[in-house]
Design an enzyme around this catalytic site. Sequence first.
Site, mmCIF file in Angstrom:
data_model
loop_
_atom_site.group_PDB
_atom_site.id
_atom_site.type_symbol
_atom_site.label_atom_id
_atom_site.label_comp_id
_atom_site.label_asym_id
_atom_site.label_seq_id
_atom_site.Cartn_x
_atom_site.Cartn_y
_atom_site.Cartn_z
ATOM 1 N NE ARG A 46 1.166 4.532 5.617
ATOM 2 C CZ ARG A 46 0.175 5.067 4.929
ATOM 3 N NH1 ARG A 46 0.243 6.332 4.534
ATOM 4 N NH2 ARG A 46 -0.892 4.346 4.613
ATOM 5 C CG ASP A 47 4.825 3.200 10.740
ATOM 6 O OD1 ASP A 47 4.096 3.743 9.871
ATOM 7 O OD2 ASP A 47 4.698 3.410 11.962
ATOM 8 C CD GLU A 48 -0.267 1.027 6.296
ATOM 9 O OE1 GLU A 48 -1.376 0.597 5.986
ATOM 10 O OE2 GLU A 48 -0.052 2.224 6.577
ATOM 11 C CD1 TRP B 56 -8.819 -3.870 2.605
ATOM 12 C CD2 TRP B 56 -10.736 -2.915 2.002
ATOM 13 N NE1 TRP B 56 -8.596 -2.520 2.497
ATOM 14 C CE2 TRP B 56 -9.759 -1.907 2.136
ATOM 15 C CE3 TRP B 56 -12.018 -2.545 1.617
ATOM 16 C CZ2 TRP B 56 -10.021 -0.551 1.906
ATOM 17 C CZ3 TRP B 56 -12.290 -1.194 1.383
ATOM 18 C CH2 TRP B 56 -11.314 -0.212 1.529
ATOM 19 C CG ASP C 24 -4.872 -0.608 -0.813
ATOM 20 O OD1 ASP C 24 -5.663 -1.050 0.037
ATOM 21 O OD2 ASP C 24 -4.280 0.463 -0.668
ATOM 22 C CG ASP D 85 -0.089 0.031 2.508
ATOM 23 O OD1 ASP D 85 0.942 -0.663 2.563
ATOM 24 O OD2 ASP D 85 -0.464 0.726 3.459
ATOM 25 C CD GLU E 195 -2.727 6.657 2.397
ATOM 26 O OE1 GLU E 195 -3.248 5.726 3.032
ATOM 27 O OE2 GLU E 195 -1.680 7.234 2.766
#
Length: 973
Positions: free
Chosen positions: A470-472, A530, A479, A466, A741
Amino acid sequence: MTHLQVTNLTCEYRTNPLGIDLNQPRLSWRIESDRRGTLQRAYQVQVSLTETGFENLLWDTGVIESDQSLHIEYEGPSLVSRTRYYYHVKVWDNFGRESNWSDSAWWETALLDSSEWQASWITPNPEEIHPQAEPAFMLRKQFELKKQIESARIYATGVGLYELYLNGNKVGDELLAPGWTSYHKRIQYQTYDVTENLNIDNNVIGVMLADGWYKGNLAWESKRHIYGEQRAVMLQLQVRYDDGTEEVITSDPTWKASTGPILYSEFYHGETYDARHEQEGWDEENFDDTAWKGVVVCHPPVTSIVAQENNPVRVTETILPISSFVTPEGDTVIDFGQNMVGRIRLTLNAPADTEIVLKHAEVLDKDGNIYFGNLRTAKQTVKYIAKGTGTETYAPYFTFQGFRYVKIEGYPDQENGLPLENLVGEVIHSDMELTGEFETSNSMVNQLQQNIVWGQRGNFVDVPTDCPQRDERLGWTGDAQVFIRTALFNYHGGQFFTKWVRDLKADQLPDGGVPFVIPQVVDGASSAAWGDAAVICPWNVYLNYGDERLLAEQYDSMKAWVEYIRVQGENEYTWNTGFHFGDWLGLDGKEDSYYGATPNDLVATAFYAYSTRLLRDSATVLNKTEDVQIYGELLENIIEEFRNEFVTKNGRLAVSTQTAHVLALMFDLVEGKVRERIAHDLNELVLDHDFHLTTGFVGTPYLCFVLSNNGYHETAVKLLLQKNFPSWLYSVTKGATTIWEHWDGIKPDGSFWSDDMNSYNHYAYGAIGDWMYRVLAGLDMDEALPAYKRIRIQPKFGGKELTFVRASHNSMYGKITSSWNLTNEEVTAELEIPANTTAQILLPYAKLKDVKEGVKALVEVDGVIDVYQTEDGVAMEIGSGSYRFVYPNERGIGLVYTPDTKVIDILAYEKGAEVLGSYIPKIESNTSILASLKKLKISELVDQPLTNLSIEQMEEIIEKLNQVERETVAVEQ
């Protein structure tokens, strides 16, 4: 001399795959022909153990009367592990021609049975090197070979990430092996051909081992050790000598271990490399390893080991920075000109102990300072400490960053300017074949396409993530499913998504629910749109590649998801329970909310219907007759319940959001007059927002499709071309080089959306690409014959700002091109159709008598199978080949738009008018489409072609039309 040739042989989507573990691999090929309309009539495949002469045949299909050239399943004798199989193909065509045999291709088996693994999982002795030590582990094994080598393969995997070395050199160019899977349930191993890397005497294998996805930091909750707490490697070197004997060297307790220069390595936080700790020659003979520690056998929680399924991650491109500068805050920053994903390769000559720090970010703030806020807890920091022995070169080993800008600290003499050639950006992603191209006459739309492609590259790093900064960086299912059709146009994703949907199936819950992210590393499951990735993604792989085997393999998973929904709540035909993301980030939601205004039960029930429809269609493809009936009836009941719940008796949707209307139309939940009313109302909702969208993740991918397909294409084009917030081109005006985003990730005043969730590389809204390719360029397929076996090319023109549109796609059959150029005088269509396919073409607004291909009338053109006049233009069926159609554009069709107006939009075109200059406009009104306006002729207002009118004259016409409308409305009232 005629030309008929078989080319591009592939096995399981790959050219000459090294190390597959399938007993019945599938073979595909393309055909090249110098004749239009070429179709395969028959084929013959031969498989042999020898390449020269194909004398040792294992399998010969004989001549098979079939047009099938995709996924021909090997049906010869049982395959043997660690064996190379050669194959070639010849074909016969519909003109009675026989090709020569193709060039030979091959596949090589790996370990077909898990019992063939002789190696052990090993890890440094925990009493000597702590399992939780941050530095990367280094393991080595010295061994001796005494005979002439015929071939040698290494089969290797690791828990954590590994890199493999042999006699001083890195083996292979893959990165981040073994990739990210649901490790407890399945882990991949890689196969390496090391025949040329071995010596006939002393040899050394080396392995570096880091935490990676297996035990490193994942997700925003600072989770670690999700899969296990101990890094380990398993490796097996199989050597075959010239005399036919074999030798096996494995990972076992005789190996040695140490740590080295990689002091720290994490995906989110970066890597620290201290060159002073390098152990030169550690992976070569004559290295003194007496100070190294021992290793022990361990048993990671891994149940299934499979040969690599997807594309390896590699460096696919290098980028030089375009500038360096000092920010107002005094930071030295380099700009690569492109928001990319990868790493910096650093070259320097510096004294020992010099520490260089690289901090990566995507954007600058409004004052020109580098902005790290949207990284959240991710540090994205790389540190290098020089050893001071001359020129040193370094790039991180086990991490990647998402960035355009890099803040640099400590580079030697950096206050006098940076040597930009010593700071090279290396782009990293899954190494998929580029298959799509799209360009137009509009430079901003072209930049949007580039942003879509770069967003895909940056987020397809072994799994569809996604965001890469960043911390993901997680495999969000929602998505992936909204973007998959766009993704599969731009890149060949057969391998990539095969591996990922298998992980989805592996992580699917016992009740059929689907986790939010795959592989599953965060809590939560089964949100509508999802979890539907379980159905939508396999179906789209089938559509694009004709992959019935994967569809069959995933069918139980698809069915389990639909059945999961079915038992939710009290009514099996609606879904109104549980947590849902809804229309995520919809702009019509409450202030500072992530959730759009469309009710969750509408979104959930709509997607329930969509997945049920696709499941029924999958059952049809797989000849599951009983399920076709079951899920056909279920679909009918869901649609009926949707209408009862969400459609008023007057034929309006009870929910007045754009997304609600989009889903009802896109998923065929309404029909007839109700459909017309809802499409009209959707158009009004867009007009009410001055041609802006309010949709989020769920509605946006389909918005332009439903407008174009329901009579409001002009509105769809205006949405695409809108430049102010919220719009696709707004970010382009702000200098974006990837998809954002948030529509307003950077606000008009230069400030930022919240740091909490503000990625500047997030592909979901890039799903507009699917509409651009399939509607603007018109390049589509007949889904009844998947993989573009029957192509459909039916463009919808885009006005003066899109007078040229070209798309091409390298399908499994070959290259398809749809190119359109409009001038005031003529329309030119250049089309390319690959052999063994046909195409259904619509030349919009054309008249049969006017169309020429070259200098010939259509009835004389070779390759044209059928042609006829329709209300919308000239329709035809054509065979393979390259074509150039030209026809007059006497009335500026597709070029004439009025100035922006909220009231009426006119597309001028002739529709049966017999008098030159008489135009019947298509009028979309804010109120209703009034009969009197439908009959109104432009010729009553102006006596010259619209293409000759000035903006002022067009505005006069609009005002006259508005006056007619006002008078008509007044009479009605």
